[in-house]
Design a protein around this motif. Structure first.
Motif, PDB file in Angstrom:
ATOM      1  N   ILE A  47      -4.084  -1.172 -10.809  1.00  0.00           N
ATOM      2  CA  ILE A  47      -4.979  -0.383 -10.206  1.00  0.00           C
ATOM      3  C   ILE A  47      -5.135  -0.321  -8.662  1.00  0.00           C
ATOM      4  N   ASN A  48      -4.632  -1.353  -8.032  1.00  0.00           N
ATOM      5  CA  ASN A  48      -4.572  -1.293  -6.737  1.00  0.00           C
ATOM      6  C   ASN A  48      -3.378  -0.623  -5.842  1.00  0.00           C
ATOM      7  N   LYS A  49      -2.488   0.054  -6.825  1.00  0.00           N
ATOM      8  CA  LYS A  49      -1.338   0.932  -6.517  1.00  0.00           C
ATOM      9  C   LYS A  49      -1.590   2.125  -6.803  1.00  0.00           C
ATOM     10  N   TRP A  50      -2.813   2.551  -7.234  1.00  0.00           N
ATOM     11  CA  TRP A  50      -3.082   3.830  -7.609  1.00  0.00           C
ATOM     12  C   TRP A  50      -2.536   4.988  -6.990  1.00  0.00           C
ATOM     13  N   LYS A  51      -2.699   4.786  -5.642  1.00  0.00           N
ATOM     14  CA  LYS A  51      -2.497   6.089  -4.465  1.00  0.00           C
ATOM     15  C   LYS A  51      -0.917   6.180  -4.539  1.00  0.00           C
ATOM     16  N   GLU A  52      -0.137   5.096  -4.761  1.00  0.00           N
ATOM     17  CA  GLU A  52       1.418   5.055  -4.755  1.00  0.00           C
ATOM     18  C   GLU A  52       1.591   5.996  -6.035  1.00  0.00           C
ATOM     19  N   ALA A  53       0.857   5.794  -7.339  1.00  0.00           N
ATOM     20  CA  ALA A  53       1.185   6.408  -8.398  1.00  0.00           C
ATOM     21  C   ALA A  53       1.035   8.160  -8.354  1.00  0.00           C
ATOM     22  N   PHE A  54      -0.129   8.354  -7.703  1.00  0.00           N
ATOM     23  CA  PHE A  54      -0.546   9.770  -7.340  1.00  0.00           C
ATOM     24  C   PHE A  54       0.529  10.351  -6.442  1.00  0.00           C
ATOM     25  N   VAL A  55       0.739   9.673  -5.268  1.00  0.00           N
ATOM     26  CA  VAL A  55       1.532  10.215  -4.196  1.00  0.00           C
ATOM     27  C   VAL A  55       2.934  10.675  -5.113  1.00  0.00           C
ATOM     28  N   LYS A  56       3.715   9.864  -5.886  1.00  0.00           N
ATOM     29  CA  LYS A  56       4.888  10.128  -6.652  1.00  0.00           C
ATOM     30  C   LYS A  56       4.437  11.045  -7.770  1.00  0.00           C
ATOM     31  N   MET A  57       3.422  11.475  -8.407  1.00  0.00           N
ATOM     32  CA  MET A  57       3.009  12.165  -9.242  1.00  0.00           C
ATOM     33  C   MET A  57       3.122  13.679  -8.413  1.00  0.00           C
ATOM     34  N   GLU A  58       2.431  13.666  -7.323  1.00  0.00           N
ATOM     35  CA  GLU A  58       2.019  14.949  -6.404  1.00  0.00           C
ATOM     36  C   GLU A  58       3.616  15.516  -5.867  1.00  0.00           C
ATOM     37  N   SER A  59       4.524  14.434  -5.687  1.00  0.00           N
ATOM     38  CA  SER A  59       5.728  14.824  -4.859  1.00  0.00           C
ATOM     39  C   SER A  59       6.767  15.350  -5.801  1.00  0.00           C
ATOM     40  N   ILE A  66       1.433   5.522 -15.520  1.00  0.00           N
ATOM     41  CA  ILE A  66       0.291   4.878 -16.194  1.00  0.00           C
ATOM     42  C   ILE A  66      -0.111   3.764 -15.202  1.00  0.00           C
ATOM     43  N   ILE A  67      -1.420   3.818 -15.158  1.00  0.00           N
ATOM     44  CA  ILE A  67      -2.111   2.944 -14.223  1.00  0.00           C
ATOM     45  C   ILE A  67      -3.204   1.932 -14.970  1.00  0.00           C
ATOM     46  N   LYS A  68      -2.681   0.565 -14.729  1.00  0.00           N
ATOM     47  CA  LYS A  68      -3.331  -0.377 -15.717  1.00  0.00           C
ATOM     48  C   LYS A  68      -4.649  -1.077 -14.838  1.00  0.00           C
ATOM     49  N   ILE A  69      -5.632  -0.992 -15.634  1.00  0.00           N
ATOM     50  CA  ILE A  69      -6.977  -1.591 -14.890  1.00  0.00           C
ATOM     51  C   ILE A  69      -6.654  -3.203 -14.922  1.00  0.00           C
TER      52      ILE A  69
END
Length: 70
Positions: A47-59, A66-69
């Motif tokens: 969860i603390n790397k959510w921004k990285e996950a979204f940046v990679k999807m947007e790019s 998958i974001i694990k809580i």
């Protein structure tokens, strides 16, 4: 547990879009090895790397993340 979200007055939004037929076709494809899930799921992130996950999807680097809580 969603207690930390409730305690911080956060709202959790989950979006799932499928029909029963879509789900059945997906399961069939997975069983038949017609595609590799690893090509779709770009990564599993805490969860603390959510921004990285979204940046990679947007790019376009990841199709899905998958974001694990916990």
């Amino acid at each position: 547990s969603l207690d930390p979200l409730v305690a911080k007055a956060c709202t959790l939004h989950i979006c799932l879009h499928h029909t029963y037929g879509t789900w059945e076709r997906t399961l069939h494809l997975m069983e038949s090895d017609q595609f590799d899930l690893h090509t779709i799921i770009g990564g599993v992130y805490p969860i603390n790397k959510w921004k990285e996950a979204f940046v990679k999807m947007e790019s376009g680097q990841n199709v899905k993340s998958i974001i694990k809580i916990n």
